[in-house]
Design a protein around this motif. Structure first.
Motif, PDB file in Angstrom:
ATOM      1  N   PRO A 135       0.808  -1.226   0.000  1.00  0.00           N
ATOM      2  CA  PRO A 135       0.000   0.000   0.000  1.00  0.00           C
ATOM      3  C   PRO A 135       0.838   1.272   0.000  1.00  0.00           C
ATOM      4  CG  PRO A 135       0.167  -0.816   2.227  1.00  0.00           C
ATOM      5  CD  PRO A 135       0.969  -1.780   1.363  1.00  0.00           C
ATOM      6  N   VAL A 136       1.950   1.253  -0.742  1.00  0.00           N
ATOM      7  CA  VAL A 136       2.854   2.409  -0.788  1.00  0.00           C
ATOM      8  C   VAL A 136       3.150   2.723  -2.247  1.00  0.00           C
ATOM      9  CG1 VAL A 136       3.905   1.829   1.438  1.00  0.00           C
ATOM     10  CG2 VAL A 136       4.945   0.977  -0.679  1.00  0.00           C
ATOM     11  N   PRO A 137       3.601   3.933  -2.542  1.00  0.00           N
ATOM     12  CA  PRO A 137       3.986   4.262  -3.922  1.00  0.00           C
ATOM     13  C   PRO A 137       5.120   3.364  -4.398  1.00  0.00           C
ATOM     14  CG  PRO A 137       3.762   6.260  -2.610  1.00  0.00           C
ATOM     15  CD  PRO A 137       3.705   5.115  -1.648  1.00  0.00           C
ATOM     16  N   ARG A 138       5.004   2.911  -5.638  1.00  0.00           N
ATOM     17  CA  ARG A 138       6.029   2.055  -6.246  1.00  0.00           C
ATOM     18  C   ARG A 138       6.445   2.660  -7.582  1.00  0.00           C
ATOM     19  NH1 ARG A 138       3.726  -3.027  -7.691  1.00  0.00           N
ATOM     20  NH2 ARG A 138       1.792  -1.864  -7.962  1.00  0.00           N
ATOM     21  N   LYS A 139       7.747   2.633  -7.826  1.00  0.00           N
ATOM     22  CA  LYS A 139       8.270   3.202  -9.065  1.00  0.00           C
ATOM     23  C   LYS A 139       9.333   2.275  -9.651  1.00  0.00           C
ATOM     24  CE  LYS A 139       7.815   8.046  -7.511  1.00  0.00           C
ATOM     25  NZ  LYS A 139       8.565   9.315  -7.280  1.00  0.00           N
ATOM     26  N   VAL A 140       9.411   2.284 -10.972  1.00  0.00           N
ATOM     27  CA  VAL A 140      10.511   1.626 -11.687  1.00  0.00           C
ATOM     28  C   VAL A 140      11.127   2.656 -12.617  1.00  0.00           C
ATOM     29  CG1 VAL A 140      11.199  -0.176 -13.298  1.00  0.00           C
ATOM     30  CG2 VAL A 140       9.420  -0.647 -11.588  1.00  0.00           C
ATOM     31  N   LEU A 141      12.415   2.902 -12.434  1.00  0.00           N
ATOM     32  CA  LEU A 141      13.170   3.809 -13.299  1.00  0.00           C
ATOM     33  C   LEU A 141      14.183   2.978 -14.067  1.00  0.00           C
ATOM     34  CD1 LEU A 141      14.089   6.573 -14.323  1.00  0.00           C
ATOM     35  CD2 LEU A 141      15.562   6.744 -12.313  1.00  0.00           C
ATOM     36  N   ASN A 142      14.020   2.909 -15.367  1.00  0.00           N
ATOM     37  CA  ASN A 142      14.963   2.212 -16.224  1.00  0.00           C
ATOM     38  C   ASN A 142      15.894   3.234 -16.865  1.00  0.00           C
ATOM     39  OD1 ASN A 142      13.891  -0.387 -15.784  1.00  0.00           O
ATOM     40  ND2 ASN A 142      12.267  -0.031 -17.275  1.00  0.00           N
ATOM     41  N   ILE A 143      17.186   3.068 -16.653  1.00  0.00           N
ATOM     42  CA  ILE A 143      18.157   3.999 -17.223  1.00  0.00           C
ATOM     43  C   ILE A 143      18.433   3.584 -18.662  1.00  0.00           C
ATOM     44  CG2 ILE A 143      20.465   4.979 -17.050  1.00  0.00           C
ATOM     45  CD1 ILE A 143      18.603   5.838 -14.792  1.00  0.00           C
ATOM     46  N   SER A 144      17.914   4.374 -19.576  1.00  0.00           N
ATOM     47  CA  SER A 144      18.019   4.085 -20.996  1.00  0.00           C
ATOM     48  C   SER A 144      19.138   4.909 -21.615  1.00  0.00           C
ATOM     49  CB  SER A 144      16.668   4.352 -21.664  1.00  0.00           C
ATOM     50  OG  SER A 144      16.694   3.973 -23.026  1.00  0.00           O
ATOM     51  N   SER A 145      18.973   5.279 -22.869  1.00  0.00           N
ATOM     52  CA  SER A 145      19.992   6.037 -23.584  1.00  0.00           C
ATOM     53  C   SER A 145      19.375   6.615 -24.839  1.00  0.00           C
ATOM     54  CB  SER A 145      21.168   5.126 -23.962  1.00  0.00           C
ATOM     55  OG  SER A 145      22.042   5.771 -24.871  1.00  0.00           O
ATOM     56  N   GLY A 146      19.943   7.722 -25.289  1.00  0.00           N
ATOM     57  CA  GLY A 146      19.532   8.252 -26.584  1.00  0.00           C
ATOM     58  C   GLY A 146      19.770   7.254 -27.699  1.00  0.00           C
ATOM     59  N   GLY A 164      14.833  -1.949 -26.634  1.00  0.00           N
ATOM     60  CA  GLY A 164      13.953  -2.928 -25.996  1.00  0.00           C
ATOM     61  C   GLY A 164      13.515  -2.473 -24.620  1.00  0.00           C
ATOM     62  N   MET A 165      14.421  -1.860 -23.863  1.00  0.00           N
ATOM     63  CA  MET A 165      14.073  -1.334 -22.544  1.00  0.00           C
ATOM     64  C   MET A 165      12.986  -0.265 -22.665  1.00  0.00           C
ATOM     65  SD  MET A 165      16.570   0.640 -19.841  1.00  0.00           S
ATOM     66  CE  MET A 165      17.196  -0.836 -19.024  1.00  0.00           C
ATOM     67  N   ASP A 166      13.155   0.646 -23.623  1.00  0.00           N
ATOM     68  CA  ASP A 166      12.144   1.681 -23.819  1.00  0.00           C
ATOM     69  C   ASP A 166      10.775   1.059 -24.087  1.00  0.00           C
ATOM     70  OD1 ASP A 166      14.029   3.682 -23.521  1.00  0.00           O
ATOM     71  OD2 ASP A 166      14.100   4.221 -25.647  1.00  0.00           O
ATOM     72  N   HIS A 167      10.750   0.078 -24.975  1.00  0.00           N
ATOM     73  CA  HIS A 167       9.452  -0.429 -25.421  1.00  0.00           C
ATOM     74  C   HIS A 167       8.789  -1.316 -24.371  1.00  0.00           C
ATOM     75  CE1 HIS A 167       6.668  -0.044 -28.592  1.00  0.00           C
ATOM     76  NE2 HIS A 167       6.616  -1.324 -28.900  1.00  0.00           N
ATOM     77  N   PHE A 168       9.569  -2.117 -23.633  1.00  0.00           N
ATOM     78  CA  PHE A 168       8.904  -2.905 -22.591  1.00  0.00           C
ATOM     79  C   PHE A 168       8.410  -1.993 -21.486  1.00  0.00           C
ATOM     80  CE2 PHE A 168      12.839  -3.673 -19.870  1.00  0.00           C
ATOM     81  CZ  PHE A 168      12.260  -3.468 -18.621  1.00  0.00           C
ATOM     82  N   SER A 186       9.226   4.726 -15.897  1.00  0.00           N
ATOM     83  CA  SER A 186       9.785   5.553 -16.955  1.00  0.00           C
ATOM     84  C   SER A 186      11.141   5.004 -17.366  1.00  0.00           C
ATOM     85  CB  SER A 186       9.926   7.013 -16.505  1.00  0.00           C
ATOM     86  OG  SER A 186      10.321   7.833 -17.588  1.00  0.00           O
ATOM     87  N   SER A 187      11.390   5.034 -18.664  1.00  0.00           N
ATOM     88  CA  SER A 187      12.690   4.670 -19.225  1.00  0.00           C
ATOM     89  C   SER A 187      13.356   5.976 -19.612  1.00  0.00           C
ATOM     90  CB  SER A 187      12.492   3.749 -20.433  1.00  0.00           C
ATOM     91  OG  SER A 187      13.733   3.243 -20.890  1.00  0.00           O
ATOM     92  N   PRO A 247       6.305   7.456 -20.259  1.00  0.00           N
ATOM     93  CA  PRO A 247       7.025   6.196 -20.017  1.00  0.00           C
ATOM     94  C   PRO A 247       8.397   6.144 -20.660  1.00  0.00           C
ATOM     95  CG  PRO A 247       5.217   5.868 -21.555  1.00  0.00           C
ATOM     96  CD  PRO A 247       5.074   7.249 -21.030  1.00  0.00           C
ATOM     97  N   VAL A 248       8.645   6.976 -21.659  1.00  0.00           N
ATOM     98  CA  VAL A 248       9.966   7.094 -22.261  1.00  0.00           C
ATOM     99  C   VAL A 248      10.327   8.568 -22.282  1.00  0.00           C
ATOM    100  CG1 VAL A 248      11.347   6.777 -24.355  1.00  0.00           C
ATOM    101  CG2 VAL A 248       9.717   5.003 -23.652  1.00  0.00           C
ATOM    102  N   ALA A 249      11.454   8.924 -21.674  1.00  0.00           N
ATOM    103  CA  ALA A 249      11.787  10.333 -21.482  1.00  0.00           C
ATOM    104  C   ALA A 249      13.281  10.545 -21.560  1.00  0.00           C
ATOM    105  CB  ALA A 249      11.256  10.818 -20.131  1.00  0.00           C
ATOM    106  N   ASP A 250      13.668  11.826 -21.599  1.00  0.00           N
ATOM    107  CA  ASP A 250      15.081  12.217 -21.634  1.00  0.00           C
ATOM    108  C   ASP A 250      15.272  13.303 -20.581  1.00  0.00           C
ATOM    109  OD1 ASP A 250      17.593  13.555 -22.340  1.00  0.00           O
ATOM    110  OD2 ASP A 250      17.474  12.439 -24.225  1.00  0.00           O
TER     111      ASP A 250
END
Length: 254
Positions: A135-146, A164-168, A186-187, A247-250
């Motif tokens: 019952p708490v906020p949950r986040k996943v941050l995927n470190i992607s790349s240009g 692939g990381m961006d799209h999943f 967010s990736s 979900p996909v950002a820079d």
């Protein structure tokens, strides 16, 4: 440290951006679990000095399934009420020797995909499943790349892993948005950072890696962020109220 600390998992936490992310979260009082091939004495000393809680799992993410099982089992033994939030930062990556895919050893290509994509996906799956009733906020941050969004000759494996990381991340963000307490994902491309990857690119054979000069120029012009500077920008993005809306950002566009 707050009575209910924030829980943060970070892969590739022993050096570079991962170590800087872990250090900043320890300064903020988070409980940090670092996942890397080797432990970091510097992070251990920092945690001791700050009275922060750090656990370092020495795991090789070229074999990601055992790491995902360990994460799930550990989470399953925790009291969800003990934490203010839970976050997974998939930072670990592996770059092959820059050059054409046709000349890349098959074991290197497999390693790059396992660490950069398979491990991130499996750890994300394990984290979301194990915490779905929390019952708490949950986040996943995927470190992607240009490079997940712009192809570059000589880096096919790395480009593929980040794309692939961006799209999943896009797909899982849609799944979680349909749940009552879904996680936010967010990736994020973190900008250009002065890490071991940059050294490998600058040292590459120019005949095999035609973009070598561009990376050398980035260093000459002082356009590389230090890991600490990049970590500050990344965590500021992670802590934004609107984290997960893209979900996909820079980080450079934030």
């Amino acid at each position: 440290m707050p009575s209910s600390p924030h829980l943060t998992f970070i892969t590739g936490a022993s050096r570079g951006l991962g170590a800087a992310l872990a250090a900043q979260r320890l300064h903020e009082g988070h409980q940090v679990i670092g996942i890397s091939r080797r432990a970091s004495p510097e992070l251990a000393a920092l945690a001791a000095a700050r009275g922060a809680r750090l656990v370092q799992w020495t795991l090789d993410l070229t074999e990601p399934e055992p790491a995902a099982h360990q994460l799930a089992e550990w989470l399953g033994m925790q009291d969800p009420q003990a934490f203010a939030s839970a976050t997974l930062i998939n930072n670990a990556g592996a770059i092959t020797l820059p050059g054409p895919l046709a000349d890349t050893p098959l074991d290197e290509a497999a390693r790059g995909l396992r660490v950069g994509l398979e491990a991130a996906l499996l750890l994300c799956a394990a984290f979301l499943h194990a915490t779905q009733a929390w019952p708490v906020p949950r986040k996943v941050l995927n470190i992607s790349s240009g490079l997940g969004r712009r192809a570059m000759a000589g880096s096919a494996v790395y480009c593929a892993a980040k794309a692939g990381m961006d799209h999943f991340t896009r797909a899982v963000a849609l799944e979680q948005a349909a749940l009552p307490n879904g996680a936010r994902l967010s990736s994020l491309a973190p900008g250009v950072i002065d890490t071991d990857m940059q050294i490998k690119l600058r040292d590459a054979n120019p005949a095999a890696f035609p973009e070598r000069e561009r990376f050398m120029q980035l260093q000459r012009l002082g356009q590389l962020d230090s890991p600490a500077t990049a970590a500050t920008k990344v965590l500021a993005y992670l802590d934004r109220p609107d984290f997960g809306q893209a979900p996909v950002a820079d980080v450079r566009d934030a």
